[in-house]
Write a protein that holds these residues in place. Structure first.
Motif, PDB file in Angstrom:
ATOM      1  N   LEU A  19     -54.672  49.551  41.253  1.00  9.43           N
ATOM      2  CA  LEU A  19     -54.352  48.981  40.007  1.00  9.43           C
ATOM      3  C   LEU A  19     -55.211  48.680  39.045  1.00  9.43           C
ATOM      4  N   PHE A  20     -55.274  49.112  38.060  1.00  5.79           N
ATOM      5  CA  PHE A  20     -56.114  48.467  36.578  1.00  5.79           C
ATOM      6  C   PHE A  20     -55.214  48.023  35.630  1.00  5.79           C
ATOM      7  N   GLN A  21     -55.893  47.108  35.158  1.00  6.78           N
ATOM      8  CA  GLN A  21     -55.159  46.281  33.736  1.00  6.78           C
ATOM      9  C   GLN A  21     -54.994  47.412  32.777  1.00  6.78           C
ATOM     10  N   SER A  22     -53.911  47.807  32.191  1.00  7.10           N
ATOM     11  CA  SER A  22     -53.748  48.912  31.307  1.00  7.10           C
ATOM     12  C   SER A  22     -54.621  48.752  29.856  1.00  7.10           C
ATOM     13  N   ASN A  23     -55.117  49.874  29.391  1.00  5.22           N
ATOM     14  CA  ASN A  23     -55.954  49.793  28.000  1.00  5.22           C
ATOM     15  C   ASN A  23     -57.315  48.937  28.175  1.00  5.22           C
ATOM     16  N   GLY A  31     -49.265  42.252  30.640  1.00  3.94           N
ATOM     17  CA  GLY A  31     -47.913  42.810  30.986  1.00  3.94           C
ATOM     18  C   GLY A  31     -47.577  44.100  31.355  1.00  3.94           C
ATOM     19  N   LEU A  32     -48.957  44.955  31.121  1.00  6.08           N
ATOM     20  CA  LEU A  32     -49.162  46.403  31.489  1.00  6.08           C
ATOM     21  C   LEU A  32     -50.186  46.844  32.377  1.00  6.08           C
ATOM     22  N   TYR A  33     -49.896  47.449  33.488  1.00  4.74           N
ATOM     23  CA  TYR A  33     -50.947  47.846  34.715  1.00  4.74           C
ATOM     24  C   TYR A  33     -50.638  49.478  34.704  1.00  4.74           C
ATOM     25  N   ILE A 181     -41.754  37.509  27.647  1.00  6.99           N
ATOM     26  CA  ILE A 181     -42.504  36.808  26.689  1.00  6.99           C
ATOM     27  C   ILE A 181     -43.807  36.244  27.431  1.00  6.99           C
ATOM     28  N   THR A 182     -43.518  35.974  28.737  1.00  2.67           N
ATOM     29  CA  THR A 182     -44.665  35.420  29.480  1.00  2.67           C
ATOM     30  C   THR A 182     -44.764  36.285  30.799  1.00  2.67           C
ATOM     31  N   PRO A 183     -45.415  37.499  30.600  1.00  3.94           N
ATOM     32  CA  PRO A 183     -45.474  38.458  31.827  1.00  3.94           C
ATOM     33  C   PRO A 183     -46.507  37.575  32.951  1.00  3.94           C
ATOM     34  N   ARG A 184     -46.577  37.528  33.995  1.00  8.02           N
ATOM     35  CA  ARG A 184     -47.295  36.812  34.878  1.00  8.02           C
ATOM     36  C   ARG A 184     -47.140  37.267  36.553  1.00  8.02           C
ATOM     37  N   PHE A 186     -49.539  39.212  38.235  1.00  6.60           N
ATOM     38  CA  PHE A 186     -50.163  40.513  38.347  1.00  6.60           C
ATOM     39  C   PHE A 186     -48.941  41.448  38.231  1.00  6.60           C
ATOM     40  N   ILE A 187     -48.534  42.259  39.102  1.00  4.93           N
ATOM     41  CA  ILE A 187     -47.451  43.135  38.603  1.00  4.93           C
ATOM     42  C   ILE A 187     -46.009  42.691  38.983  1.00  4.93           C
ATOM     43  N   PHE A 188     -45.712  41.605  39.315  1.00  2.00           N
ATOM     44  CA  PHE A 188     -44.648  40.731  39.683  1.00  2.00           C
ATOM     45  C   PHE A 188     -43.511  40.823  38.290  1.00  2.00           C
ATOM     46  N   ARG A 189     -44.400  40.444  37.183  1.00  2.00           N
ATOM     47  CA  ARG A 189     -43.251  40.322  35.758  1.00  2.00           C
ATOM     48  C   ARG A 189     -44.039  40.982  34.984  1.00  2.00           C
ATOM     49  N   VAL A 190     -43.675  42.249  34.576  1.00  3.12           N
ATOM     50  CA  VAL A 190     -44.504  43.149  33.889  1.00  3.12           C
ATOM     51  C   VAL A 190     -43.378  43.512  32.374  1.00  3.12           C
ATOM     52  N   ARG A 191     -44.073  44.305  31.503  1.00  7.87           N
ATOM     53  CA  ARG A 191     -43.296  44.686  30.457  1.00  7.87           C
ATOM     54  C   ARG A 191     -42.707  46.210  30.718  1.00  7.87           C
TER      55      ARG A 191
END
Ligand code: GAP
Length: 453
Positions: A19-23, A31-33, A181-184, A186-191
């Protein structure tokens, strides 16, 4: 021992291409991976295992892959336009924005500690986008916030094109979007995430029994993917916390590195959705209120042939997050072990069907044409068996290769050495036990098939 911290998992995921941080190169978007070479294989294997158990191994389900862009009318009648909100407060001092339930410190801004906060107001979590060439707000769509609404809108299409009768289910996997509003964590709560959802249609009155059935079935499935029973918790959602469509929901929680939270929800959605998307109100009693304004022309109902009456089926919905599944399974599989007094190794003890790479074929010496060509042939033959990705590791560094494949969870490594040229056998090393055995090339396909089946 499972992973101690989320940081250890995040580090392994980046180092080994899960997994990589998106962008990333532009600073990333919260909130994007992105799933890298190992991540995409692992995620696909998990989805495939779900599809197999929900569609191929059953005689009462069908599959669907519907569009992501959704009509606002659908999401009006599903209740999402009006109720899919989080209560938000703004800090007037530093202009930051928070979910009201995350102001842990007596109504102080978590950022600047100011008490100058607005009253909570509802904030809709759905993403909007323009449809067509003119962006004047007159024609727009939502990115679906859950995959299931298009299962409901396709209910009649699927009934008419198959010979299904209730009870039966429709399964779908795919992307869903929520402007968290608050993604957090790692990939648990993403957009942007993926869901694996089954909508199982049953006759009202049999719904409680089917609900219990699916709760147990889903827990069993997660255990079969490699999660320890004691790390899964069955949590009854409080009446005042139920989603607008639910009569009863049981969450399957997992003990993530950051704490115990929901991995999957199993809801009894009653006839809320099919009722809401149905126009004809006179033939049967519907519990849903929104349907009174429905502009759908379709009756999403079935006929009870014995009682000669139409009714709207109830829906039992097991809804799992793919990304949360990935996180949970990586956490379960993570091990740190002492190889000897001076050496440690990290390994992912994944179930073989989920491993991103099924086998690595390693020629002992990288520039030796005979060893490399034979390795390529072995790799190609194993690949043709269609059980997942097999790779050729042509770096000549066996130790490094073993370490890399332990960390990405490859169940077996096959070494082609000079003895192979004589005895037509390879050394097979098992990831978990590190035991090695010689297997003849002639028997390799059988050995391999047995291992993975
Ligand atoms: N159709 C029902 C539904 O969408 P939900 O509890 O809101 O119910 C189902 O979502 C599952 O989707 C959750 O159990 C979780 O695994 C996953 N999920 C929901 N929101 C998510 C997010 N922001 N990031 C990652 N996964 C999420």
């Amino acid at each position: 021992m499972t992973a101690q911290t989320m940081e250890e998992l995040v580090s392994l995921c980046k180092r080994r291409g899960f997994l990589f941080q998106s962008n990333d190169i532009y600073g990333g978007i919260k909130g994007l991976y992105d799933y890298g070479p190992m991540g995409v294989e692992f995620k696909n294997n998990l989805k495939q295992a779900w599809w197999k158990s929900m569609v191929y191994e059953r005689d009462d389900t069908e599959g669907l892959d519907a569009s992501i862009l959704s009509s606002p009318v659908v999401l009006k009648h599903s209740g999402h336009e009006d109720t899919f909100t989080d209560p938000l407060v703004d800090c007037r001092a530093c202009k930051s924005r928070w979910r009201a339930d995350q102001l842990f410190e007596n109504n102080k801004c978590p950022n600047c500690k100011s008490e100058d906060l607005t009253e909570p107001r509802p904030f809709n979590l759905m993403f909007k986008t323009a449809i067509g060439p003119v962006d004047d707000g007159s024609s727009f769509a939502y990115l679906r916030p859950e995959t299931c609404q298009q299962i409901f809108t396709n209910f009649k299409n699927i009934l008419d094109s198959t010979s299904r009768t209730v009870p039966f289910g429709i399964a779908q996997m795919g992307k869903a979007f929520r402007n968290e509003i608050t993604p957090r964590n790692f990939i648990f709560r993403v957009r942007e995430f993926e869901q694996m959802e089954l909508e199982f249609f049953v006759k009202p009155g049999t719904d409680d029994e089917w609900h219990e059935y699916w709760i147990n079935k889903r827990i069993e499935w997660w255990i079969n993917q490699g999660i320890k029973k004691e790390n899964l918790k069955k949590i009854e959602v409080e009446k005042n916390e139920l989603a607008h469509y639910s009569k009863r929901t049981v969450d399957i929680n997992y003990v993530f590195p950051h704490g115990e939270e929901e991995l999957e929800g199993v809801a009894n959605r009653t006839d809320f959705d099919l009722g809401s998307h149905t126009k004809n109100q006179n033939d049967f009693k519907i519990t849903s209120e929104v349907m009174k304004n429905s502009s759908s022309t379709t009756k999403l109902a079935v006929q009870d042939l014995e009682e000669k009456k139409w009714y709207i089926p109830y829906v039992i919905e097991p809804s799992a997050g793919v990304d949360r599944g990935v996180l949970a399974l990586l956490n379960e599989a993570y091990r740190e072990e002492n190889v000897d007094r001076d050496n440690k190794r990290i390994l992912l003890s994944l179930k073989p069907h989920l491993s991103p790479i099924k086998a690595a074929v390693i020629p002992l010496k990288k520039n030796n044409e005979e060893l490399v060509n034979l390795s390529k042939e072995i790799k190609s033959n194993l690949q043709k068996l269609g059980l997942g990705r097999v790779v050729l590791e042509n770096s000549g560094n066996i130790g490094k290769n073993y370490r890399r494949h332990d960390e990405i969870g490859t169940p077996i490594c096959l070494t082609v050495d000079f003895e192979t040229l004589e005895d037509k056998s390879v050394t097979v090393r098992d990831r978990d036990t590190m035991k090695q055995e010689r297997v003849s090339i002639e028997n390799l396909s059988e050995y391999y098939k047995k291992y993975f089946n």
